[in-house]
Design a protein around this motif. Structure first.
Motif, PDB file in Angstrom:
ATOM      1  N   PHE A 246       0.831  -1.210   0.000  1.00  0.00           N
ATOM      2  CA  PHE A 246       0.000   0.000   0.000  1.00  0.00           C
ATOM      3  C   PHE A 246       0.861   1.253   0.000  1.00  0.00           C
ATOM      4  CE2 PHE A 246      -1.761   3.500   2.457  1.00  0.00           C
ATOM      5  CZ  PHE A 246      -2.911   3.789   1.720  1.00  0.00           C
ATOM      6  N   ALA A 247       1.804   1.332   0.927  1.00  0.00           N
ATOM      7  CA  ALA A 247       2.625   2.537   1.038  1.00  0.00           C
ATOM      8  C   ALA A 247       3.492   2.731  -0.203  1.00  0.00           C
ATOM      9  CB  ALA A 247       3.505   2.456   2.290  1.00  0.00           C
ATOM     10  N   TRP A 248       3.955   1.645  -0.799  1.00  0.00           N
ATOM     11  CA  TRP A 248       4.850   1.731  -1.959  1.00  0.00           C
ATOM     12  C   TRP A 248       4.107   2.233  -3.199  1.00  0.00           C
ATOM     13  CZ3 TRP A 248       9.948   1.606  -1.860  1.00  0.00           C
ATOM     14  CH2 TRP A 248      10.648   1.409  -3.045  1.00  0.00           C
ATOM     15  N   ASN A 249       2.856   1.801  -3.368  1.00  0.00           N
ATOM     16  CA  ASN A 249       2.109   2.118  -4.581  1.00  0.00           C
ATOM     17  C   ASN A 249       1.150   3.289  -4.432  1.00  0.00           C
ATOM     18  OD1 ASN A 249       3.286  -0.087  -5.941  1.00  0.00           O
ATOM     19  ND2 ASN A 249       1.725  -1.478  -5.164  1.00  0.00           N
ATOM     20  N   GLU A 250       1.006   3.838  -3.240  1.00  0.00           N
ATOM     21  CA  GLU A 250       0.007   4.882  -3.011  1.00  0.00           C
ATOM     22  C   GLU A 250       0.284   6.101  -3.894  1.00  0.00           C
ATOM     23  OE1 GLU A 250      -2.548   7.752  -1.873  1.00  0.00           O
ATOM     24  OE2 GLU A 250      -0.412   8.072  -1.493  1.00  0.00           O
ATOM     25  N   TYR A 251      -0.763   6.602  -4.513  1.00  0.00           N
ATOM     26  CA  TYR A 251      -0.619   7.687  -5.495  1.00  0.00           C
ATOM     27  C   TYR A 251      -1.355   8.966  -5.095  1.00  0.00           C
ATOM     28  CZ  TYR A 251      -0.832  10.120  -9.997  1.00  0.00           C
ATOM     29  OH  TYR A 251      -0.727  11.064 -10.986  1.00  0.00           O
ATOM     30  N   ALA A 252      -2.602   8.825  -4.619  1.00  0.00           N
ATOM     31  CA  ALA A 252      -3.449  10.003  -4.412  1.00  0.00           C
ATOM     32  C   ALA A 252      -2.866  10.950  -3.362  1.00  0.00           C
ATOM     33  CB  ALA A 252      -4.858   9.558  -4.012  1.00  0.00           C
ATOM     34  N   PHE A 253      -2.558  10.436  -2.162  1.00  0.00           N
ATOM     35  CA  PHE A 253      -2.021  11.290  -1.109  1.00  0.00           C
ATOM     36  C   PHE A 253      -0.638  11.826  -1.483  1.00  0.00           C
ATOM     37  CE2 PHE A 253      -4.890   8.848   1.871  1.00  0.00           C
ATOM     38  CZ  PHE A 253      -5.749   9.923   2.082  1.00  0.00           C
ATOM     39  N   ALA A 254       0.164  10.987  -2.145  1.00  0.00           N
ATOM     40  CA  ALA A 254       1.495  11.443  -2.549  1.00  0.00           C
ATOM     41  C   ALA A 254       1.390  12.588  -3.552  1.00  0.00           C
ATOM     42  CB  ALA A 254       2.283  10.284  -3.149  1.00  0.00           C
ATOM     43  N   LEU A 255       0.417  12.527  -4.441  1.00  0.00           N
ATOM     44  CA  LEU A 255       0.230  13.596  -5.422  1.00  0.00           C
ATOM     45  C   LEU A 255      -0.283  14.865  -4.765  1.00  0.00           C
ATOM     46  CD1 LEU A 255       0.203  14.413  -8.444  1.00  0.00           C
ATOM     47  CD2 LEU A 255      -2.168  13.595  -8.520  1.00  0.00           C
ATOM     48  N   LEU A 256      -1.152  14.719  -3.771  1.00  0.00           N
ATOM     49  CA  LEU A 256      -1.780  15.877  -3.146  1.00  0.00           C
ATOM     50  C   LEU A 256      -0.873  16.551  -2.127  1.00  0.00           C
ATOM     51  CD1 LEU A 256      -4.400  17.569  -2.704  1.00  0.00           C
ATOM     52  CD2 LEU A 256      -5.016  15.925  -0.925  1.00  0.00           C
ATOM     53  N   LEU A 257      -0.132  15.772  -1.360  1.00  0.00           N
ATOM     54  CA  LEU A 257       0.592  16.314  -0.207  1.00  0.00           C
ATOM     55  C   LEU A 257       2.073  16.544  -0.451  1.00  0.00           C
ATOM     56  CD1 LEU A 257      -1.058  14.156   2.611  1.00  0.00           C
ATOM     57  CD2 LEU A 257      -1.645  16.487   1.917  1.00  0.00           C
ATOM     58  N   THR A 258       2.602  16.100  -1.591  1.00  0.00           N
ATOM     59  CA  THR A 258       4.024  16.296  -1.871  1.00  0.00           C
ATOM     60  C   THR A 258       4.189  16.924  -3.246  1.00  0.00           C
ATOM     61  OG1 THR A 258       4.311  14.112  -2.894  1.00  0.00           O
ATOM     62  CG2 THR A 258       4.612  14.256  -0.514  1.00  0.00           C
ATOM     63  N   SER A 259       5.287  17.667  -3.372  1.00  0.00           N
ATOM     64  CA  SER A 259       5.570  18.304  -4.659  1.00  0.00           C
ATOM     65  C   SER A 259       7.055  18.311  -4.992  1.00  0.00           C
ATOM     66  CB  SER A 259       5.051  19.756  -4.661  1.00  0.00           C
ATOM     67  OG  SER A 259       5.637  20.496  -3.592  1.00  0.00           O
ATOM     68  N   GLY A 260       7.906  18.197  -3.977  1.00  0.00           N
ATOM     69  CA  GLY A 260       9.334  18.246  -4.254  1.00  0.00           C
ATOM     70  C   GLY A 260      10.159  17.451  -3.267  1.00  0.00           C
ATOM     71  N   THR A 261      10.258  17.939  -2.044  1.00  0.00           N
ATOM     72  CA  THR A 261      11.166  17.359  -1.050  1.00  0.00           C
ATOM     73  C   THR A 261      10.836  15.907  -0.742  1.00  0.00           C
ATOM     74  OG1 THR A 261      11.443  19.549  -0.042  1.00  0.00           O
ATOM     75  CG2 THR A 261      12.105  17.633   1.264  1.00  0.00           C
ATOM     76  N   ALA A 262       9.571  15.600  -0.539  1.00  0.00           N
ATOM     77  CA  ALA A 262       9.169  14.252  -0.127  1.00  0.00           C
ATOM     78  C   ALA A 262       8.373  13.533  -1.207  1.00  0.00           C
ATOM     79  CB  ALA A 262       8.359  14.319   1.162  1.00  0.00           C
ATOM     80  N   GLN A 263       8.377  14.027  -2.417  1.00  0.00           N
ATOM     81  CA  GLN A 263       7.612  13.364  -3.477  1.00  0.00           C
ATOM     82  C   GLN A 263       8.170  11.975  -3.755  1.00  0.00           C
ATOM     83  OE1 GLN A 263       7.882  14.717  -7.630  1.00  0.00           O
ATOM     84  NE2 GLN A 263       5.649  14.840  -7.669  1.00  0.00           N
TER      85      GLN A 263
END
Length: 316
Positions: A246-263
């Protein structure tokens, strides 16, 4: 029907085993076909990757991997002629497209972010889930059933339903685009799964083992570490695999909450742009490399899973 008669029926009909084996092989081939196609695309050139009909036989190229790890700029023929000879095969490959390497890409950073966030959240989810599952399994917790249902209910809500509240909360707390914020979020999502999976495994471990350890002078914590954890290794391994997936493939939260440093890598790979659109060989190369850690992790824990299942069978 007795075990002997059932065994004779199976022995008298070997075609059933062949049929079952054929079905399994067919299912495996259908399942692995997309992965094989992604791997093949990663070794194609951009023209070959979009050719129609699709090319199955082609000349392999590492251009997709070079494009994945570098940023390139197109130059005029005059400028290309003024450059010194290429120093290595990477520069030679890029110059064949009338381009020069401008610098490294951000894929390495995004891949490292996935490793940190994925494995960090998996460790916390399994650690907290094991403790909570042990408590629910062994102690009289007030409103146990209600708490277990509440924990499970957090998995019923689709992520998009809480995306905006989490985004506003993270922006207020300063957790947006941070490794800590993503680890905590994925941990909160995965803990419910970890608790429910591990509680079932711990319930199957006889209490007499712990009682014998306590009589021998072990503390409750020592009995938990030396008796319960080894017996629950199968469940812990399985839970870790599901949490990491789940954590490896998660897309929605990663797209919404990250943009550079933690993307992480999932929202970054689809943005790899080539000339005239997506650079499909580079995208396939990124997907191929992105699959490797979780495949290795699953294979390593698979050995532990098999050993744990064997121990369980011997114990019973």
């Amino acid at each position: 029907m007795s075990a002997a008669s059932a065994h004779s029926v199976v022995e008298s009909k070997p075609w059933t085993r062949h049929l079952a084996g054929g079905v399994v092989i067919l299912y495996a081939l259908i399942t692995i076909l997309p992965l094989v196609w992604i791997l093949m695309t990663s070794f194609k050139t951009p023209p070959d990757s979009i050719s129609y009909p699709p090319k199955v036989i082609f000349e392999p190229s590492l251009e997709g991997y070079v494009n994945l790890f570098t940023t390139r700029t197109r130059q005029t023929p005059e400028y290309m002629a003024s450059l010194p000879p290429p120093e290595n095969w990477v520069e030679r490959l890029v110059r064949d497209r009338n381009m020069v390497i401008a610098g490294p890409s951000k894929f390495g950073e995004r891949f490292l972010n996935s490793v940190i966030i994925g494995f960090g959240s998996t460790f916390l989810s399994v650690f907290l889930g094991t403790l909570a599952a042990y408590a629910f399994s062994r102690f009289k917790v007030p409103l146990k059933d209600d708490l277990m249902f509440f924990i499970l209910s957090t998995r019923m809500m689709p992520p998009i339903a809480v995306a905006i509240p989490i985004f506003l909360m993270y922006r207020t707390l300063g957790l947006s685009d941070t490794h800590l914020g993503m680890i905590l979020l994925y941990t909160a999502v995965n803990v419910s799964l970890a608790v429910w999976l591990l509680k079932g495994f711990i319930d199957e471990i006889p209490r007499e083992y712990e009682e014998a350890a306590l009589i021998d002078g072990y503390t409750r914590l020592q009995a938990f570490i030396k008796v319960v954890l080894p017996q629950a290794a199968t469940g812990i391994a399985a839970t870790a695999i599901f949490c990491l997936i789940f954590a490896w493939n998660e897309y929605a939260f990663a797209l919404l909450l990250t943009s550079g440093t933690a993307q992480t890598a999932p929202p970054f790979i689809p943005t790899i742009i080539g000339e005239g659109g997506l650079d499909w060989p580079a995208v396939a190369a990124g997907a191929t490399l992105f699959l490797i850690p979780i495949v290795v992790f699953t294979i390593v824990l698979r050995k532990h899973l098999l050993r744990g299942i064997t121990f369980g069978a011997v114990r019973k």
